[in-house]
Write a protein that holds these residues in place. Structure first.
Motif, short mmCIF file in Angstrom:
data_model
loop_
_atom_site.label_atom_id
_atom_site.label_comp_id
_atom_site.label_asym_id
_atom_site.label_seq_id
_atom_site.Cartn_x
_atom_site.Cartn_y
_atom_site.Cartn_z
N GLU A 121 38.26 31.88 26.22
CA GLU A 121 37.05 32.49 25.66
C GLU A 121 36.35 33.37 26.69
OE1 GLU A 121 36.59 32.42 22.49
OE2 GLU A 121 38.32 31.07 22.36
N PHE A 122 36.41 32.97 27.95
CA PHE A 122 35.84 33.79 29.03
C PHE A 122 36.58 35.12 29.11
CE2 PHE A 122 36.02 35.22 33.48
CZ PHE A 122 34.66 35.35 33.76
N LEU A 123 37.92 35.09 29.02
CA LEU A 123 38.69 36.33 29.10
C LEU A 123 38.50 37.20 27.86
CD1 LEU A 123 42.02 35.30 30.86
CD2 LEU A 123 40.01 36.44 31.80
N TRP A 124 38.27 36.57 26.71
CA TRP A 124 37.92 37.36 25.53
C TRP A 124 36.62 38.13 25.78
CZ3 TRP A 124 39.95 39.46 21.49
CH2 TRP A 124 41.09 38.91 20.89
N SER A 125 35.66 37.49 26.43
CA SER A 125 34.41 38.17 26.76
C SER A 125 34.66 39.33 27.72
CB SER A 125 33.41 37.19 27.37
OG SER A 125 33.05 36.19 26.44
N ASP A 126 35.55 39.12 28.70
CA ASP A 126 35.92 40.20 29.61
C ASP A 126 36.55 41.37 28.86
OD1 ASP A 126 34.98 39.48 32.07
OD2 ASP A 126 36.92 38.88 32.90
N TYR A 127 37.41 41.05 27.90
CA TYR A 127 38.04 42.10 27.10
C TYR A 127 36.98 42.91 26.37
CZ TYR A 127 40.43 44.34 23.21
OH TYR A 127 40.87 45.27 22.31
N GLN A 128 36.03 42.25 25.77
CA GLN A 128 35.00 42.97 25.03
C GLN A 128 34.09 43.78 25.95
OE1 GLN A 128 33.15 40.01 22.30
NE2 GLN A 128 34.22 41.17 20.73
N ARG A 129 34.00 43.37 27.21
CA ARG A 129 33.23 44.16 28.18
C ARG A 129 34.03 45.34 28.72
NH1 ARG A 129 31.09 38.92 29.87
NH2 ARG A 129 32.68 38.76 31.49
N GLY A 130 35.26 45.49 28.25
CA GLY A 130 36.09 46.60 28.69
C GLY A 130 36.81 46.38 30.00
N ARG A 131 36.83 45.14 30.47
CA ARG A 131 37.45 44.84 31.77
C ARG A 131 38.93 44.50 31.55
NH1 ARG A 131 33.72 40.60 34.79
NH2 ARG A 131 35.11 41.22 36.50
N ILE A 132 39.69 45.49 31.11
CA ILE A 132 41.07 45.28 30.73
C ILE A 132 41.95 44.90 31.92
CG2 ILE A 132 43.10 46.37 29.68
CD1 ILE A 132 40.82 45.82 27.75
N ALA A 133 41.75 45.56 33.04
CA ALA A 133 42.58 45.26 34.22
C ALA A 133 42.40 43.81 34.65
CB ALA A 133 42.23 46.20 35.37
N GLU A 134 41.15 43.32 34.59
CA GLU A 134 40.90 41.93 34.97
C GLU A 134 41.56 40.96 33.99
OE1 GLU A 134 37.81 44.41 36.90
OE2 GLU A 134 38.73 44.34 34.92
N VAL A 135 41.54 41.31 32.70
CA VAL A 135 42.19 40.46 31.70
C VAL A 135 43.69 40.39 31.95
CG1 VAL A 135 42.71 40.18 29.25
CG2 VAL A 135 40.41 40.86 29.96
N VAL A 136 44.30 41.55 32.14
CA VAL A 136 45.75 41.59 32.37
C VAL A 136 46.11 40.82 33.64
CG1 VAL A 136 47.71 43.09 32.86
CG2 VAL A 136 46.07 43.73 31.10
N ASP A 137 45.24 40.91 34.64
CA ASP A 137 45.51 40.22 35.90
C ASP A 137 45.60 38.71 35.72
OD1 ASP A 137 45.92 40.46 38.72
OD2 ASP A 137 43.89 39.69 39.05
N ARG A 138 44.85 38.16 34.74
CA ARG A 138 44.82 36.71 34.57
C ARG A 138 45.66 36.23 33.38
NH1 ARG A 138 38.70 34.71 35.77
NH2 ARG A 138 39.83 32.76 36.03
N LEU A 139 46.21 37.17 32.62
CA LEU A 139 46.99 36.78 31.46
C LEU A 139 48.25 35.97 31.80
CD1 LEU A 139 46.97 39.70 28.85
CD2 LEU A 139 46.30 37.31 28.50
N PRO A 140 49.01 36.32 32.84
CA PRO A 140 50.24 35.54 33.10
C PRO A 140 49.98 34.05 33.27
CG PRO A 140 50.26 37.56 34.37
CD PRO A 140 48.90 37.46 33.76
#
Length: 412
Positions: A121-140
């Motif tokens: 849910e935290f990363l979903w919030s990051d996605y909505q804030r437009g922080r795509i690089a940070e989301v991808v960095d933590r997805l693996p």
């Protein structure tokens, strides 16, 4: 890189793949029901393909993917030396996902379910804030955690089992949506399929509808508009009992499914169906009564209006989109929605040759969410077109436009 380079325009890629297939311009034009003169202008860059359905037809005739003509994704590892997308690919394609029987193990302790739920849910919030690089960095890591939750689901109680599968579905939904945004259409489909399978096990219609929303994104990204329509409409019917009970989560998910299917209808040039689906979404938005963010949908009356504009763009209503889009207030919506709206407006303005206005919007969008702009195939194509026709002054083009083109990898 499989074929045509990122610096090429769509027309140049069409010429590249046409020549590889051994087609003449006359032959390819005939396959898509167009004139040789039309295709010649497309390949030279004197004319643009405004309709996505037509581009899909050209891709089918050339036996390539829509992504091949739109351009291969610009890897996120180009920024800040992050090596993210390959790590996401490795996580999604781990051999252990092929068979839980063959790769069963008890050596890895199960992850903390509550922590995993909070992280997604935290990363979903990051996605909505437009922080795509940070989301991808933590997805693996998040994907591997979801896989471990799936593996351990059979050894826990019913409530923990359902929550484990739901967390996996949410994780893979996030992966599918994020990967689609950065042009990784094939990986997005793999993640969406995993989200649907996990949602089936979660035994929750809201989880399943949310995962279906991810799958419609993935299907749209690869040009499978009829399939996106079918899936979205089927998932919408699945939500009927929850919608009848007035559940705001169900209303929001239903509305988003109608919005995604409206876009699918618009991309196949079915104006009537697109308008009907937008009206269905609008009724859900009125019933909801607010611009909410249930299930990270950002759904409400304003999001309906944004999708109405997006559908108009696909239907070729450029002047209408440019005029109407200027008056929509999106300041209260998630950053990802704001930036997507700015990109749509910029595309419409570019089609109308209002390049300075389009450039200003794209630069504003880039400032708000750099990765969303720099890794967008449609932005890259728009910037290439603007750069090609930009006037040359003192031996150089606009430094602002050139800088954006370089950051988007639209030019070398």
């Amino acid at each position: 890189m499989r074929g045509a380079g990122d610096e090429m325009q769509i027309g140049e890629r069409i010429a590249f793949y046409r020549q590889r297939r051994g087609y003449t311009q006359s032959q390819l034009a005939g396959l898509v029901g167009r004139s040789t003169d039309w295709l010649s202008k497309i390949e030279r860059g004197d004319r643009q393909i405004r309709r996505v359905d037509l581009l899909t037809d050209v891709a089918a005739a050339l036996r390539v993917t829509l992504g091949d003509l739109m351009g291969q994704p610009v890897l996120l590892e180009d920024d800040k030396e992050r090596d993210n997308i390959p790590a996401v690919r490795d996580a999604l394609m781990a051999p252990g996902r092929l068979s839980r029987v063959l790769f069963a193990t008890t050596e890895v302790p199960p992850p903390d379910l509550r922590q995993a739920e909070q992280l997604v849910e935290f990363l979903w919030s990051d996605y909505q804030r437009g922080r795509i690089a940070e989301v991808v960095d933590r997805l693996p890591r998040l994907i591997r955690t979801a896989q471990q939750l799936e593996d351990g689901a059979r050894d826990v109680g019913d409530d923990a089992r359902r929550r484990s599968w739901a967390a996996s579905a949410r994780t893979h939904h996030l992966a599918a949506t994020t990967l689609s945004k950065v042009g990784e259409a094939d990986l997005s489909w793999i993640a969406a399929e995993r989200a649907m399978k996990a949602a089936d096990e979660a035994d929750d219609p809201l989880v399943l509808a949310s995962a279906a929303r991810a799958a419609t994104h993935a299907l749209l990204a690869v040009g499978r508009y009829d399939d996106a329509l079918s899936l979205g409409e089927t998932a919408a019917r699945w939500l009927d009992p929850q919608v009848a009970a007035g559940n705001p989560n169900a209303l929001s998910l239903l509305g988003m499914l109608h919005l995604r299917t409206a876009v699918a209808a618009a991309r196949r040039q079915d104006r009537q169906s697109a308008e009907e689906l937008l009206e269905h979404a609008e009724r859900s938005a009125v019933q909801l009564g607010e611009d909410g963010n249930y299930w990270q949908t950002g759904f409400g009356p304003t999001n309906v209006e944004l999708h109405r504009l997006s559908a108009g763009l696909d239907l070729g209503d450029m002047a209408w989109v440019a005029r109407r889009g200027e008056n929509v207030d999106v300041g209260h919506l998630p950053v990802e929605r704001q930036v997507t709206h700015m990109i749509d407006r910029a595309r419409a303005l570019s089609y109308l040759a209002r390049d300075e206005d389009a450039l200003g919007l794209l630069l504003d969008a880039e400032q708000a969410a750099p990765a969303l702009v720099r890794h967008s195939a449609v932005v890259r194509e728009t910037v290439k077109t603007m750069h090609k026709r930009a006037p040359v002054s003192a031996g150089a083009r606009s430094s602002r436009l050139l800088g954006l083109a370089q950051r988007c990898r639209a030019v070398r």
